[in-house]
Design a protein around this motif. Sequence first.
Motif, PDB file in Angstrom:
ATOM      1  N   ARG A 190       0.799  -0.957   0.092  1.00 58.16           N
ATOM      2  CA  ARG A 190       0.009   0.295  -0.013  1.00 58.16           C
ATOM      3  C   ARG A 190       1.295   1.066   0.143  1.00 58.16           C
ATOM      4  NH1 ARG A 190      -3.240   0.024   5.123  1.00 58.16           N
ATOM      5  NH2 ARG A 190      -2.142  -1.285   5.864  1.00 58.16           N
ATOM      6  N   ARG A 191       1.981   1.432   0.254  1.00 62.96           N
ATOM      7  CA  ARG A 191       3.061   2.453   0.374  1.00 62.96           C
ATOM      8  C   ARG A 191       3.086   3.039  -0.604  1.00 62.96           C
ATOM      9  NH1 ARG A 191       6.552  -1.700   2.712  1.00 62.96           N
ATOM     10  NH2 ARG A 191       5.825  -1.540   4.827  1.00 62.96           N
ATOM     11  N   TRP A 192       3.404   1.689  -1.314  1.00 64.30           N
ATOM     12  CA  TRP A 192       3.885   2.148  -2.804  1.00 64.30           C
ATOM     13  C   TRP A 192       2.790   2.748  -3.441  1.00 64.30           C
ATOM     14  CZ3 TRP A 192       8.466   2.894  -2.940  1.00 64.30           C
ATOM     15  CH2 TRP A 192       9.436   2.068  -2.785  1.00 64.30           C
ATOM     16  N   ALA A 248      -5.936   7.093  -5.714  1.00 63.88           N
ATOM     17  CA  ALA A 248      -5.198   5.938  -4.868  1.00 63.88           C
ATOM     18  C   ALA A 248      -5.104   6.878  -3.255  1.00 63.88           C
ATOM     19  CB  ALA A 248      -3.870   5.929  -5.465  1.00 63.88           C
ATOM     20  N   LEU A 249      -5.207   7.612  -3.602  1.00 61.46           N
ATOM     21  CA  LEU A 249      -4.939   8.423  -2.157  1.00 61.46           C
ATOM     22  C   LEU A 249      -5.788   8.586  -0.834  1.00 61.46           C
ATOM     23  CD1 LEU A 249      -2.668  11.550  -3.475  1.00 61.46           C
ATOM     24  CD2 LEU A 249      -1.765  10.055  -1.669  1.00 61.46           C
ATOM     25  N   SER A 250      -6.839   8.367  -1.806  1.00 60.29           N
ATOM     26  CA  SER A 250      -8.016   8.885  -0.573  1.00 60.29           C
ATOM     27  C   SER A 250      -8.473   6.552  -0.108  1.00 60.29           C
ATOM     28  CB  SER A 250      -9.640   8.688  -1.452  1.00 60.29           C
ATOM     29  OG  SER A 250     -10.199   8.610  -1.059  1.00 60.29           O
ATOM     30  N   ILE A 251      -8.483   5.445  -1.047  1.00 57.29           N
ATOM     31  CA  ILE A 251      -8.621   4.350  -0.785  1.00 57.29           C
ATOM     32  C   ILE A 251      -7.681   3.440  -0.065  1.00 57.29           C
ATOM     33  CG2 ILE A 251      -8.702   1.691  -1.779  1.00 57.29           C
ATOM     34  CD1 ILE A 251      -9.970   3.208  -4.117  1.00 57.29           C
ATOM     35  N   ASN A 306      -8.081   5.297   3.564  1.00 59.58           N
ATOM     36  CA  ASN A 306      -9.027   5.116   4.476  1.00 59.58           C
ATOM     37  C   ASN A 306      -8.338   3.926   5.073  1.00 59.58           C
ATOM     38  OD1 ASN A 306     -10.767   7.119   4.049  1.00 59.58           O
ATOM     39  ND2 ASN A 306     -11.906   6.423   2.043  1.00 59.58           N
ATOM     40  N   LEU A 307      -7.723   2.736   4.267  1.00 59.01           N
ATOM     41  CA  LEU A 307      -7.165   1.882   4.514  1.00 59.01           C
ATOM     42  C   LEU A 307      -6.028   2.000   5.947  1.00 59.01           C
ATOM     43  CD1 LEU A 307      -6.743  -0.358   0.603  1.00 59.01           C
ATOM     44  CD2 LEU A 307      -8.499  -0.051   3.213  1.00 59.01           C
ATOM     45  N   TYR A 308      -5.803   2.436   5.479  1.00 60.68           N
ATOM     46  CA  TYR A 308      -4.903   3.021   6.935  1.00 60.68           C
ATOM     47  C   TYR A 308      -5.110   3.658   8.261  1.00 60.68           C
ATOM     48  CZ  TYR A 308      -0.062   2.922   4.286  1.00 60.68           C
ATOM     49  OH  TYR A 308       1.063   2.426   3.720  1.00 60.68           O
ATOM     50  N   ILE A 309      -5.972   4.475   8.017  1.00 58.26           N
ATOM     51  CA  ILE A 309      -6.865   4.677   9.609  1.00 58.26           C
ATOM     52  C   ILE A 309      -7.625   3.610  10.051  1.00 58.26           C
ATOM     53  CG2 ILE A 309      -9.347   5.779   9.656  1.00 58.26           C
ATOM     54  CD1 ILE A 309      -8.522   8.096   7.254  1.00 58.26           C
ATOM     55  N   LEU A 332       6.369  13.366   4.088  1.00 56.23           N
ATOM     56  CA  LEU A 332       6.237  13.281   5.088  1.00 56.23           C
ATOM     57  C   LEU A 332       5.511  11.777   5.408  1.00 56.23           C
ATOM     58  CD1 LEU A 332       4.826  15.389   7.580  1.00 56.23           C
ATOM     59  CD2 LEU A 332       2.512  15.033   6.807  1.00 56.23           C
ATOM     60  N   PHE A 333       4.627  12.120   4.028  1.00 56.12           N
ATOM     61  CA  PHE A 333       4.057  10.323   4.472  1.00 56.12           C
ATOM     62  C   PHE A 333       5.540   9.602   5.094  1.00 56.12           C
ATOM     63  CE2 PHE A 333       4.125   6.177   2.124  1.00 56.12           C
ATOM     64  CZ  PHE A 333       2.369   5.652   2.648  1.00 56.12           C
ATOM     65  N   TRP A 334       6.658   8.944   4.922  1.00 56.70           N
ATOM     66  CA  TRP A 334       7.579   8.421   4.688  1.00 56.70           C
ATOM     67  C   TRP A 334       7.754   8.836   5.468  1.00 56.70           C
ATOM     68  CZ3 TRP A 334       8.554   3.969   2.211  1.00 56.70           C
ATOM     69  CH2 TRP A 334       8.054   3.874   1.136  1.00 56.70           C
TER      70      TRP A 334
END
Length: 399
Positions: free
Chosen positions: A81-83, A120-123, A126-129, A186-188
């Motif tokens: 997912r990170r990619w 891609a960012l939205s899905i 939401n999975l990370y949340i 920031l994400f990384w």
Amino acid sequence: MASHVRHPIWLPAVRPADARTFATLYAIESFARATVSSVIPIQAYEILRSEQTVSILYTAVSLTGLSVTLFMPLLIRRFARRWVYTAGAVLLAIGSLFFVTHTLAGQALGMLARVMGASALSITLNLYIMDHIRKADFTRSESLRMALSMIAWTCGPTLGIFLYTHYGIYAAHGAVAVFALGLLALFWYYRLSDNPLIAAGKSRASNPLANIGRFIAQPRLRLAWLIAFGRSCYWTTFFVYGPLLMVVTGQGELAGGLLISAGNALLFCAIFWGRIGRRYGLRRVISFSFMAMAVVLWAAGAVGASHPLVTAGLLLVGALFTIALDALGSTTFMRAVHAYERPQMAAVYRTYLDFSELTPPLVYSVVLAFFGLGSVFVTLGFLAAACGIVSWRYLPKSM
């Protein structure tokens, strides 16, 4: 040897991901998308010189984006997912490169890259949340996320227009690239971990059509989709027909821009609605918000173009209740979806955004052939009332 010491590799300490983590990521992502949200349609019109052709371009891009959204689980299964999240941020920056060409091909590719990146960012977010936030805390997390995004959606469109008109196309889209790369950094830095249940693997991913069938077979997921679709239809109508009302009635483009900014500024009330939802329950607040929205929309439709400022005020009241749905509505999905099928169901769930951008203009084009501009708000009011009734009837009382 006793004297041998293995020194650990130093890494900066990062606190565990919480509601503020995801709210911050979403706020920066919102800046990357909001900054040119008002520039892109202006560019499209400058290239095509036809409102109808611009609408066709938007429709084509939306349909393509819908297909991309449905196939997103295949990418999540194939790659970590990170990619996929990284690719989403990069696509926003690549879109800026296409836009600065100021050609029809560049415009279409830029819009498509923007839609794919946002999907891609939205899905993945939401999975990370759902991985890092407890179900009991979803309401607080989502209300904080909406509140912080208020800054981006209030200031971003104005910033984009200012850069575009004073410093040119490179400045406006360059700002998007800066926000996108900042988001990526920031994400990384946060080093969010993937849920092993949905990590990359060699197993065959589910067919997108099968995912749709699986989604439809679950009543609570269908209800979550309807709630999201209903609130998103309001924003589509508000952003398009609110400014149009101001221009048609002679109030001017500035009045339309101020109306949009005022509506976005109300997103700060998401924190208030989050507290109300925790106190009175999602079922009561969501149903009440839809019904209140319906009453306000019917009043706005009755006033219509005869008193445009009154109509604009009513639309802002409607936006206030819609923000309650922004703050609480996605919680119904997050609490209902099974952990083992989150990527597949999240992709289908997000199609509410694509359908809410396609359906209202098509319906309104028929209604406006027989009635005035106020009929748009009346029509949307009936959808809001239907969503309110269904929410009250089928949302569990425990929510």
